[in-house]
Scaffold this motif. Structure first.
Motif, PDB file in Angstrom:
ATOM      1  N   LEU A   1       1.086  -1.147   0.107  1.00  0.00           N
ATOM      2  CA  LEU A   1      -0.039   0.085  -0.064  1.00  0.00           C
ATOM      3  C   LEU A   1       0.881   1.136   0.021  1.00  0.00           C
ATOM      4  O   LEU A   1       1.896   1.442   0.626  1.00  0.00           O
ATOM      5  N   PRO A   2       0.634   2.233  -0.816  1.00  0.00           N
ATOM      6  CA  PRO A   2       1.238   3.388  -0.930  1.00  0.00           C
ATOM      7  C   PRO A   2       1.334   4.171   0.491  1.00  0.00           C
ATOM      8  O   PRO A   2       0.344   4.185   1.253  1.00  0.00           O
ATOM      9  N   LYS A   3       2.391   4.658   1.046  1.00  0.00           N
ATOM     10  CA  LYS A   3       2.569   5.244   2.378  1.00  0.00           C
ATOM     11  C   LYS A   3       2.162   6.643   2.290  1.00  0.00           C
ATOM     12  O   LYS A   3       1.531   7.264   3.331  1.00  0.00           O
ATOM     13  N   LYS A   4       1.960   7.370   1.204  1.00  0.00           N
ATOM     14  CA  LYS A   4       1.627   8.684   1.141  1.00  0.00           C
ATOM     15  C   LYS A   4       0.696   9.062  -0.119  1.00  0.00           C
ATOM     16  O   LYS A   4       0.683   8.280  -1.020  1.00  0.00           O
ATOM     17  N   GLY A   5      -0.219  10.086  -0.092  1.00  0.00           N
ATOM     18  CA  GLY A   5      -0.873  10.418  -1.251  1.00  0.00           C
ATOM     19  C   GLY A   5      -2.167   9.541  -1.067  1.00  0.00           C
ATOM     20  O   GLY A   5      -2.340   8.391  -0.795  1.00  0.00           O
ATOM     21  N   GLY A   6      -3.188  10.163  -1.926  1.00  0.00           N
ATOM     22  CA  GLY A   6      -4.375   9.265  -2.033  1.00  0.00           C
ATOM     23  C   GLY A   6      -4.167   8.373  -3.295  1.00  0.00           C
ATOM     24  O   GLY A   6      -3.386   8.348  -4.296  1.00  0.00           O
ATOM     25  N   TYR A   7      -5.113   7.142  -3.166  1.00  0.00           N
ATOM     26  CA  TYR A   7      -5.051   6.104  -4.038  1.00  0.00           C
ATOM     27  C   TYR A   7      -6.758   5.576  -3.980  1.00  0.00           C
ATOM     28  O   TYR A   7      -7.307   5.959  -3.075  1.00  0.00           O
ATOM     29  N   VAL A   8      -6.789   4.590  -4.940  1.00  0.00           N
ATOM     30  CA  VAL A   8      -8.040   4.001  -4.851  1.00  0.00           C
ATOM     31  C   VAL A   8      -8.033   2.304  -5.000  1.00  0.00           C
ATOM     32  O   VAL A   8      -7.381   1.929  -5.534  1.00  0.00           O
ATOM     33  N   ILE A   9      -8.594   1.951  -4.020  1.00  0.00           N
ATOM     34  CA  ILE A   9      -8.695   0.459  -3.866  1.00  0.00           C
ATOM     35  C   ILE A   9     -10.071  -0.129  -4.773  1.00  0.00           C
ATOM     36  O   ILE A   9     -10.935   0.455  -4.492  1.00  0.00           O
ATOM     37  N   TYR A  10      -9.531  -1.198  -5.701  1.00  0.00           N
ATOM     38  CA  TYR A  10     -10.793  -1.658  -6.145  1.00  0.00           C
ATOM     39  C   TYR A  10     -10.448  -3.327  -5.896  1.00  0.00           C
ATOM     40  O   TYR A  10      -9.857  -3.916  -6.054  1.00  0.00           O
ATOM     41  N   ALA A  11     -11.887  -3.906  -5.448  1.00  0.00           N
ATOM     42  CA  ALA A  11     -12.072  -5.097  -5.106  1.00  0.00           C
ATOM     43  C   ALA A  11     -13.293  -5.890  -5.589  1.00  0.00           C
ATOM     44  O   ALA A  11     -14.196  -5.191  -5.990  1.00  0.00           O
ATOM     45  N   ASN A  12     -12.990  -7.141  -5.642  1.00  0.00           N
ATOM     46  CA  ASN A  12     -14.416  -8.058  -5.972  1.00  0.00           C
ATOM     47  C   ASN A  12     -15.259  -7.814  -4.884  1.00  0.00           C
ATOM     48  O   ASN A  12     -14.948  -7.579  -3.662  1.00  0.00           O
ATOM     49  N   HIS A  13     -16.610  -8.007  -5.061  1.00  0.00           N
ATOM     50  CA  HIS A  13     -17.605  -7.523  -4.216  1.00  0.00           C
ATOM     51  C   HIS A  13     -18.672  -8.777  -4.202  1.00  0.00           C
ATOM     52  O   HIS A  13     -19.559  -9.095  -5.147  1.00  0.00           O
TER      53      HIS A  13
ATOM     54  N   ASP B   1     -18.172  -7.226   3.023  1.00  0.00           N
ATOM     55  CA  ASP B   1     -16.879  -6.778   1.970  1.00  0.00           C
ATOM     56  C   ASP B   1     -16.445  -5.243   2.619  1.00  0.00           C
ATOM     57  O   ASP B   1     -15.412  -5.020   2.768  1.00  0.00           O
ATOM     58  N   PRO B   2     -17.529  -4.490   2.592  1.00  0.00           N
ATOM     59  CA  PRO B   2     -17.123  -2.895   3.197  1.00  0.00           C
ATOM     60  C   PRO B   2     -16.413  -3.051   4.541  1.00  0.00           C
ATOM     61  O   PRO B   2     -15.360  -2.384   4.667  1.00  0.00           O
ATOM     62  N   PHE B   3     -16.616  -4.145   5.534  1.00  0.00           N
ATOM     63  CA  PHE B   3     -16.199  -4.156   6.665  1.00  0.00           C
ATOM     64  C   PHE B   3     -14.617  -4.878   6.588  1.00  0.00           C
ATOM     65  O   PHE B   3     -13.895  -4.512   7.286  1.00  0.00           O
TER      66      PHE B   3
ATOM     67  N   GLY C   1     -20.413  -2.641  -9.484  1.00  0.00           N
ATOM     68  CA  GLY C   1     -21.778  -1.905  -9.577  1.00  0.00           C
ATOM     69  C   GLY C   1     -22.742  -2.614  -8.750  1.00  0.00           C
ATOM     70  O   GLY C   1     -24.070  -2.974  -9.065  1.00  0.00           O
ATOM     71  N   GLY C   2     -22.218  -3.313  -7.794  1.00  0.00           N
ATOM     72  CA  GLY C   2     -23.151  -3.990  -6.815  1.00  0.00           C
ATOM     73  C   GLY C   2     -22.845  -5.531  -6.680  1.00  0.00           C
ATOM     74  O   GLY C   2     -21.820  -6.075  -7.357  1.00  0.00           O
ATOM     75  N   ILE C   3     -23.366  -6.306  -5.981  1.00  0.00           N
ATOM     76  CA  ILE C   3     -23.195  -7.970  -5.825  1.00  0.00           C
ATOM     77  C   ILE C   3     -24.123  -8.507  -7.166  1.00  0.00           C
ATOM     78  O   ILE C   3     -25.247  -8.614  -7.189  1.00  0.00           O
ATOM     79  N   LYS C   4     -23.179  -8.861  -7.968  1.00  0.00           N
ATOM     80  CA  LYS C   4     -23.819  -9.572  -9.269  1.00  0.00           C
ATOM     81  C   LYS C   4     -23.924 -11.073  -9.250  1.00  0.00           C
ATOM     82  O   LYS C   4     -24.928 -11.655  -9.725  1.00  0.00           O
ATOM     83  N   ASP C   5     -23.203 -11.785  -8.242  1.00  0.00           N
ATOM     84  CA  ASP C   5     -23.059 -13.284  -8.246  1.00  0.00           C
ATOM     85  C   ASP C   5     -22.510 -13.473  -6.810  1.00  0.00           C
ATOM     86  O   ASP C   5     -21.475 -13.597  -6.703  1.00  0.00           O
ATOM     87  N   ARG C   6     -23.371 -13.907  -5.990  1.00  0.00           N
ATOM     88  CA  ARG C   6     -23.037 -14.116  -4.653  1.00  0.00           C
ATOM     89  C   ARG C   6     -22.116 -15.504  -4.408  1.00  0.00           C
ATOM     90  O   ARG C   6     -21.648 -16.082  -3.385  1.00  0.00           O
ATOM     91  N   ASP C   7     -22.297 -16.295  -5.600  1.00  0.00           N
ATOM     92  CA  ASP C   7     -21.612 -17.730  -5.639  1.00  0.00           C
ATOM     93  C   ASP C   7     -20.313 -17.674  -6.432  1.00  0.00           C
ATOM     94  O   ASP C   7     -19.648 -18.791  -6.473  1.00  0.00           O
ATOM     95  N   ASP C   8     -19.995 -16.761  -7.037  1.00  0.00           N
ATOM     96  CA  ASP C   8     -18.565 -16.649  -7.903  1.00  0.00           C
ATOM     97  C   ASP C   8     -17.767 -15.592  -7.155  1.00  0.00           C
ATOM     98  O   ASP C   8     -18.074 -14.480  -7.189  1.00  0.00           O
ATOM     99  N   GLU C   9     -16.814 -15.963  -6.639  1.00  0.00           N
ATOM    100  CA  GLU C   9     -15.769 -14.995  -6.058  1.00  0.00           C
ATOM    101  C   GLU C   9     -15.209 -14.067  -7.243  1.00  0.00           C
ATOM    102  O   GLU C   9     -14.717 -13.158  -6.711  1.00  0.00           O
ATOM    103  N   LYS C  10     -15.233 -14.539  -8.484  1.00  0.00           N
ATOM    104  CA  LYS C  10     -14.458 -13.565  -9.438  1.00  0.00           C
ATOM    105  C   LYS C  10     -15.481 -12.216  -9.669  1.00  0.00           C
ATOM    106  O   LYS C  10     -16.524 -12.367  -9.477  1.00  0.00           O
ATOM    107  N   MET C  11     -14.728 -11.364 -10.469  1.00  0.00           N
ATOM    108  CA  MET C  11     -15.469 -10.147 -10.840  1.00  0.00           C
ATOM    109  C   MET C  11     -16.149 -10.499 -11.986  1.00  0.00           C
ATOM    110  O   MET C  11     -15.582 -11.127 -13.021  1.00  0.00           O
ATOM    111  N   VAL C  12     -17.558 -10.487 -12.091  1.00  0.00           N
ATOM    112  CA  VAL C  12     -18.341 -10.990 -13.195  1.00  0.00           C
ATOM    113  C   VAL C  12     -18.752  -9.689 -14.176  1.00  0.00           C
ATOM    114  O   VAL C  12     -19.614 -10.012 -15.005  1.00  0.00           O
TER     115      VAL C  12
END
Length: 265
Positions: A92-104, A109-111, A178-189
């Motif tokens: 993780l970058p130590k300084k400055g802003g950045y954006v985290i992108y994760a599968n949902h 997941d937010p917690f 853009g939301g939870i598209k598939d609750r049974d598939d870990e991958k980004m769908v």
């Protein structure tokens, strides 16, 4: 830390009362059950009390974000029963802003995301989340932005606000499916290319994050614990994505996350 202190004090009081009053040891588990209920009520009351105080603080106030992370940790451990293992935190970058992108894949997941960073962090959340009592009052206070998919103009305003916060050094987290598209598939769908404007317009690093195990939360919480594996990948810098469209950036992030899910590590 807050929840741990509460538990130690509560358990200590149970032991003292049992010793002085001669009550059976069965009193201790009863006391713990009552403590769990009291902890929930106390947490809700504390959130309500802190709203006017939070409004007086800057959006990136460190105490305010520590408070939110403590609440997220309490819910992760004592409500959702998550056993989270994080690898790659040093990336993780130590300084400055950045954006985290994760599968949902779950509402947990937010917690999970708030266990990753120790710096002021906001999130991009769908409009429906803002309908929840107390939550709708708190989210703007720590830098969250509301994405209204039915109103492009309002969504664009929210993205601009997020971009400004990133430029000021804050971290933003977003689930680009853009939301939870598939609750049974870990991958980004699904890939919502517009989600990547948060990073590209701010010219900030993109930090892909893979979460493995979240699909099991709905089957196990709250009675059984769920092992969650979080893998933080190398940041994708401005130089790496310069010249790429947001669709291409999204495909690159999705490919990395999905390959990691496939490999299971």
């Amino acid at each position: 830390m807050i929840s741990l202190i509460f538990i130690i004090i509560w358990f200590g009081l149970a032991g003292i009362l049992s010793g002085f009053t001669g009550l059976s040891l069965w009193f201790i588990p009863l006391w713990l059950i009552i403590g769990y209920i009291v902890a929930w009520i106390s947490m809700v009351l504390l959130l309500v009390i802190m709203i006017p105080i939070g409004k007086m603080m800057k959006v990136d106030n460190k105490f305010k974000h520590y408070f939110i992370r403590s609440i997220a940790r309490f819910i992760s451990i004592f409500v959702l029963r998550l056993n989270i293992k994080i690898t790659g935190k040093n990336k993780l970058p130590k300084k400055g802003g950045y954006v985290i992108y994760a599968n949902h894949k779950s509402y947990a997941d937010p917690f999970i995301l708030y266990q990753i960073v120790n710096r002021p962090t906001g999130m991009a959340a769908k409009k429906g989340i803002y309908k929840l009592p107390i939550v709708r009052s708190w989210m703007p206070l720590f830098g969250c932005i509301q994405i209204d998919r039915e109103n492009n103009r309002e969504a664009a305003k929210a993205i601009l606000k997020g971009i400004e916060q990133i430029k000021q050094g804050m971290i933003m987290g977003i689930f680009p499916e853009g939301g939870i598209k598939d609750r049974d598939d870990e991958k980004m769908v699904s890939i919502k290319a517009g989600a990547y404007k948060l990073a590209t317009k701010a010219e900030a690093p993109i930090v892909p994050v893979t979460m493995i195990g979240a699909t099991e939360v709905k089957h196990r919480a709250p009675f059984r614990s769920t092992k969650i594996k979080v893998i933080i990948h190398d940041p994708i810098t401005k130089e790496d994505y310069e010249g790429l469209s947001t669709v291409e950036v999204g495909e690159k992030v999705a490919e990395l996350i999905n390959q990691t899910v496939k490999n299971g590590k």
